[in-house]
Design an enzyme around this catalytic site. Structure first.
Site, PDB file in Angstrom:
ATOM      1  N   HIS A  99       0.838  -1.209   0.000  1.00 17.62           N
ATOM      2  CA  HIS A  99       0.000   0.000   0.000  1.00 17.62           C
ATOM      3  C   HIS A  99       0.865   1.248   0.000  1.00 17.62           C
ATOM      4  O   HIS A  99       1.900   1.303   0.646  1.00 17.62           O
ATOM      5  CB  HIS A  99      -0.945   0.009   1.208  1.00 17.62           C
ATOM      6  CG  HIS A  99      -0.270  -0.280   2.508  1.00 17.62           C
ATOM      7  ND1 HIS A  99       0.022  -1.564   2.919  1.00 17.62           N
ATOM      8  CD2 HIS A  99       0.181   0.537   3.484  1.00 17.62           C
ATOM      9  CE1 HIS A  99       0.627  -1.527   4.096  1.00 17.62           C
ATOM     10  NE2 HIS A  99       0.748  -0.260   4.459  1.00 17.62           N
ATOM     11  N   HIS A 101       1.072   5.065   1.058  1.00 14.14           N
ATOM     12  CA  HIS A 101       0.487   6.081   1.930  1.00 14.14           C
ATOM     13  C   HIS A 101       0.562   7.443   1.242  1.00 14.14           C
ATOM     14  O   HIS A 101       1.606   7.799   0.689  1.00 14.14           O
ATOM     15  CB  HIS A 101       1.281   6.205   3.234  1.00 14.14           C
ATOM     16  CG  HIS A 101       1.225   5.014   4.142  1.00 14.14           C
ATOM     17  ND1 HIS A 101       0.372   4.945   5.209  1.00 14.14           N
ATOM     18  CD2 HIS A 101       1.930   3.852   4.150  1.00 14.14           C
ATOM     19  CE1 HIS A 101       0.562   3.789   5.861  1.00 14.14           C
ATOM     20  NE2 HIS A 101       1.499   3.115   5.228  1.00 14.14           N
TER      21      HIS A 101
HETATM   22  P1  5GP Z   1       1.838   0.036   7.278  1.00 14.35           P
HETATM   23  O1  5GP Z   1       2.401   0.249   8.652  1.00 14.35           O
HETATM   24  O2  5GP Z   1       1.632  -1.430   6.976  1.00 14.35           O
HETATM   25  O3  5GP Z   1       2.639   0.757   6.210  1.00 14.35           O
HETATM   26  O4  5GP Z   1       0.448   0.759   7.281  1.00 14.35           O
HETATM   27  C1  5GP Z   1      -0.768   0.122   7.496  1.00 14.35           C
HETATM   28  C2  5GP Z   1      -1.803   1.211   7.575  1.00 14.35           C
HETATM   29  O5  5GP Z   1      -3.070   0.621   7.460  1.00 14.35           O
HETATM   30  C3  5GP Z   1      -1.776   1.984   8.896  1.00 14.35           C
HETATM   31  O6  5GP Z   1      -1.594   3.369   8.630  1.00 14.35           O
HETATM   32  C4  5GP Z   1      -3.134   1.675   9.517  1.00 14.35           C
HETATM   33  O7  5GP Z   1      -3.693   2.780  10.195  1.00 14.35           O
HETATM   34  C5  5GP Z   1      -3.958   1.275   8.310  1.00 14.35           C
HETATM   35  N1  5GP Z   1      -5.011   0.307   8.604  1.00 14.35           N
HETATM   36  C6  5GP Z   1      -4.863  -0.876   9.255  1.00 14.35           C
HETATM   37  N2  5GP Z   1      -6.040  -1.533   9.319  1.00 14.35           N
HETATM   38  C7  5GP Z   1      -6.946  -0.741   8.695  1.00 14.35           C
HETATM   39  C8  5GP Z   1      -8.355  -0.886   8.454  1.00 14.35           C
HETATM   40  O8  5GP Z   1      -9.007  -1.860   8.814  1.00 14.35           O
HETATM   41  N3  5GP Z   1      -8.963   0.131   7.780  1.00 14.35           N
HETATM   42  C9  5GP Z   1      -8.275   1.236   7.352  1.00 14.35           C
HETATM   43  N4  5GP Z   1      -8.973   2.180   6.716  1.00 14.35           N
HETATM   44  N5  5GP Z   1      -6.956   1.402   7.565  1.00 14.35           N
HETATM   45  C10 5GP Z   1      -6.298   0.418   8.233  1.00 14.35           C
END
Ligand code: 5GP
Ligand code: ZN
Length: 142
Positions: A99, A101
Site C-alpha cells: 500500500h 500512503h
Molecule cells: P503500514 O504500517 O503497513 O505501512 O500501514 C498500514 C496502515 O493501514 C496503517 O496506517 C493503519 O492505520 C492502516 N489500517 C490498518 N487496518 C486498517 C483498516 O481496517 N482500515 C483502514 N482504513 N486502515 C487500516
C-alpha cells in the site's frame, strides 16, 4: 487472498471510507491517520511486496497517489504531501498487502519522519552500487 484485511476491504467485507477506485487500484481513508485526510492506495490484486506489482498497476498507484496528494492540498488546505511505502516488516510494513500512503503535510504539523544521515567512506558508495546492480533484476517476481 482470503485472510488479508485489505483484500476484504476491496471486496466490501470490511467497511472503509472509499475515496477512489478504478480497474487496477482502490484508495481509502487510513483508519489512524498521521494527519487528517491520510489516504492509502492499494492494488486490487493481492501483492505482499511492491516489487511484484505489475508495472501498469504500480504506475497507476503512483499516479493516483500523487493526484490525491494534490487534491488533499486543494481541498483541505495542506501545503504538501509525502508518498510512503513500507516494504517488509523491518521497514514498518504492518499490513502485508502492498500500500502507498498519501500523507498530507502542513508547514507546522509537528510531524517529523525519523530520518538520519550517515556518511560513506571513500569509494564505499560506488562499491555498494556495483554490488547491488549485480543482483538487480527488473522483471524478477521475487
Ligand atoms: P503500514 O504500517 O503497513 O505501512 O500501514 C498500514 C496502515 O493501514 C496503517 O496506517 C493503519 O492505520 C492502516 N489500517 C490498518 N487496518 C486498517 C483498516 O481496517 N482500515 C483502514 N482504513 N486502515 C487500516
Ligand atoms: Zn490482500
Amino acid at each position: 487472498m482470503s485472510s488479508c484485511i485489505f483484500c476484504k476491504i476491496i471486496a466490501g467485507e470490511i467497511p472503509s471510507v472509499k475515496i477512489y477506485e478504478d480497474d487496477l487500484v482502490y484508495a481509502f481513508m487510513d483508519i489512524a491517520p498521521i494527519n487528517l485526510g491520510h489516504i492509502l492506495v492499494i492494488p486490487k490484486e493481492h501483492h505482499e511486496s511492491a516489487s511484484s506489482i505489475p508495472e501498469a498497476t504500480a504506475g497507476r498507484m503512483m499516479k493516483v497517489g500523487s493526484r490525491l496528494g494534490i487534491a488533499l492540498k486543494r481541498a483541505l488546505d495542506y501545503d504538501a504531501y509525502n508518498l510512503h511505502l513500507a516494504d517488509g516488516k523491518a521497514a514498518g510494513q504492518v499490513v502485508m498487502h502492498a500500500h502507498l500512503h498519501v500523507v498530507p503535510r502542513g508547514v507546522d504539523d509537528d510531524f517529523r519522519w525519523n530520518w538520519r544521515q550517515l556518511a560513506y567512506a571513500d569509494g564505499e558508495a560506488a562499491a555498494m552500487a556495483e554490488k547491488v546492480l549485480a543482483k538487480f533484476k527488473l522483471n524478477d517476481q521475487e
